[in-house]
Design an enzyme around this catalytic site. Structure first.
Site, PDB file in Angstrom:
ATOM      1  N   ASN A 191      -8.281  -7.468  -3.538  1.00  0.00           N
ATOM      2  CA  ASN A 191      -7.352  -6.985  -2.498  1.00  0.00           C
ATOM      3  C   ASN A 191      -7.965  -5.711  -1.926  1.00  0.00           C
ATOM      4  OD1 ASN A 191      -5.287  -6.025  -0.929  1.00  0.00           O
ATOM      5  ND2 ASN A 191      -3.909  -5.526  -2.640  1.00  0.00           N
ATOM      6  N   LYS A 233      -6.994  -4.015   0.491  1.00  0.00           N
ATOM      7  CA  LYS A 233      -5.975  -3.111   1.063  1.00  0.00           C
ATOM      8  C   LYS A 233      -6.445  -2.591   2.424  1.00  0.00           C
ATOM      9  CE  LYS A 233      -4.566  -1.862  -3.583  1.00  0.00           C
ATOM     10  NZ  LYS A 233      -3.648  -1.080  -4.365  1.00  0.00           N
ATOM     11  N   HIS A 235       3.479  -7.708  -2.177  1.00  0.00           N
ATOM     12  CA  HIS A 235       2.787  -6.652  -2.936  1.00  0.00           C
ATOM     13  C   HIS A 235       3.733  -5.464  -3.100  1.00  0.00           C
ATOM     14  CE1 HIS A 235      -0.097  -3.550  -3.993  1.00  0.00           C
ATOM     15  NE2 HIS A 235      -0.932  -4.521  -4.337  1.00  0.00           N
ATOM     16  N   GLU A 242       3.301  -2.450  -2.778  1.00  0.00           N
ATOM     17  CA  GLU A 242       3.183  -1.435  -1.709  1.00  0.00           C
ATOM     18  C   GLU A 242       3.995  -1.863  -0.490  1.00  0.00           C
ATOM     19  OE1 GLU A 242      -1.092  -1.298  -1.682  1.00  0.00           O
ATOM     20  OE2 GLU A 242      -1.074  -0.286  -3.624  1.00  0.00           O
ATOM     21  N   GLU A 285       2.034  -7.668 -11.462  1.00  0.00           N
ATOM     22  CA  GLU A 285       1.412  -6.365 -11.203  1.00  0.00           C
ATOM     23  C   GLU A 285       2.409  -5.264 -11.528  1.00  0.00           C
ATOM     24  OE1 GLU A 285      -2.088  -6.791  -8.270  1.00  0.00           O
ATOM     25  OE2 GLU A 285      -0.312  -6.288  -7.135  1.00  0.00           O
ATOM     26  N   GLY A 326      -3.493   1.096  -9.135  1.00  0.00           N
ATOM     27  CA  GLY A 326      -4.232   2.232  -8.588  1.00  0.00           C
ATOM     28  C   GLY A 326      -4.113   3.492  -9.415  1.00  0.00           C
ATOM     29  N   SER A 376      -5.148  -1.979 -12.075  1.00  0.00           N
ATOM     30  CA  SER A 376      -6.295  -1.270 -12.650  1.00  0.00           C
ATOM     31  C   SER A 376      -7.185  -2.162 -13.508  1.00  0.00           C
ATOM     32  CB  SER A 376      -5.824  -0.031 -13.424  1.00  0.00           C
ATOM     33  OG  SER A 376      -5.163   0.866 -12.546  1.00  0.00           O
TER      34      SER A 376
HETATM   35  C1  PEP Z   1      -3.480  -4.229  -6.258  1.00  0.00           C
HETATM   36  O1  PEP Z   1      -3.291  -3.452  -5.351  1.00  0.00           O
HETATM   37  O2  PEP Z   1      -3.126  -5.418  -6.161  1.00  0.00           O
HETATM   38  C2  PEP Z   1      -4.132  -3.718  -7.455  1.00  0.00           C
HETATM   39  C3  PEP Z   1      -4.086  -4.421  -8.546  1.00  0.00           C
HETATM   40  O3  PEP Z   1      -4.750  -2.497  -7.328  1.00  0.00           O
HETATM   41  P1  PEP Z   1      -5.645  -1.754  -8.444  1.00  0.00           P
HETATM   42  O4  PEP Z   1      -6.569  -2.798  -9.031  1.00  0.00           O
HETATM   43  O5  PEP Z   1      -6.390  -0.716  -7.695  1.00  0.00           O
HETATM   44  O6  PEP Z   1      -4.727  -1.221  -9.453  1.00  0.00           O
END
Ligand code: PEP
Length: 253
Positions: free
Chosen positions: A9, A11, A94, A96, A165, A171, A209
């Site tokens: 992703n 982003k 997501h 976000e 997630e 992040g 992460s």
């Molecule tokens: C994501 O945004 O879907 C995600 C898993 O981000 P990160 O790997 O940076 O935690």
């Protein structure tokens, strides 16, 4: 065992030059992975990425889709528009988008429906906040989020990909432990089983992460079918190492 699925992703990162460099490095070193791989690029770069990824082992994904098929919805991108650019997967719900754009469980279910209607596979994200985890509400939250998608999409639920997630792990550099993640994945799998005879074939990705150092321990869990990777997908070597870990886990299964 199902093939693993590793999805990047990106982003709101990248530009024409950086995208070409990142995708070029990936394709140069990737070979033919055993797992399925996709990258979800920002909307304006879908055409660029469609051209770069053509005839490669990496599928193209997008990061959002409208809950409407077409019409007066300024700024929205429909599922059929995504399909026009060869998009195979789209991230939906997501955290976000839930957090910064007020996306509700119902809206997420409607977006899933639009994606499925045009043959684009939705990667439906769900997960609890830190406060919800600390309050012991993790299972309740993810069950509620999945229930809305099941309710809105009936038997088509077997066509989706899920991504667990935990919001507190996105992040932040904090990853759910393999045991914590597997526990939630098992809850989601059980809920899918009640909704479809094909629950075993629904991929449930872990995201939060994930990196080259922790991928193998997560991916070896029985209900973790792959990863949705944010930050680490922007570094070719890191993303390639996660793909290699997924392949190694599949090879040893
Ligand atoms: C994501 O945004 O879907 C995600 C898993 O981000 P990160 O790997 O940076 O935690």
């Amino acid at each position: 065992m199902n093939t693993k699925l590793v999805v990047g992703n990106w982003k709101m990162n990248g530009d024409l030059t950086a995208n070409a460099a990142l995708a070029g490095s990936l394709l140069l070193a990737m070979g033919t992975p055993r797992c399925a791989v996709a990258v979800c690029a920002p909307m304006p770069y879908l055409a660029q990425m469609q051209a770069i990824l053509a005839n490669s082992p990496v599928a193209l994904g997008a990061q959002d889709v409208s809950s409407h098929a077409d019409g007066a919805f300024t700024g929205e991108i429909s599922g059929s528009m995504l399909r026009d650019f060869g998009v195979r997967y789209v991230i939906v719900g997501h955290s976000e988008r839930r957090q910064y754009h007020g996306e509700t469980d119902q809206l997420v279910a409607d977006k899933v429906k639009q994606a499925l209607a045009v043959g684009v596979t939705p990667i439906v994200c769900m997960g609890e906040t830190l406060a919800q985890r600390e309050a012991g509400a993790t299972e309740e939250v993810v069950r509620r989020q999945l229930a809305a998608v099941v309710h809105g999409n009936g038997h088509c639920i077997s066509e989706i990909v899920l991504a667990y997630e935990p919001v507190w792990a996105i992040g932040t550099g904090k990853t759910a432990s393999p045991e914590q993640a597997q526990k939630v994945h098992a809850v989601l799998r059980a809920q899918l089983r009640a909704a479809t005879d094909h629950a075993a074939g629904v991929k449930i990705l872990y995201g939060g992460s994930m990196n080259a150092g922790n991928a193998a321990q997560l991916l070896v869990q029985s209900d973790i079918d792959g990863g949705l990777i944010g930050g680490a997908s922007l570094k070719a070597q890191e993303f390639l190492a996660i793909i290699a870990a997924a392949d190694a886990v599949a090879a040893s299964a």
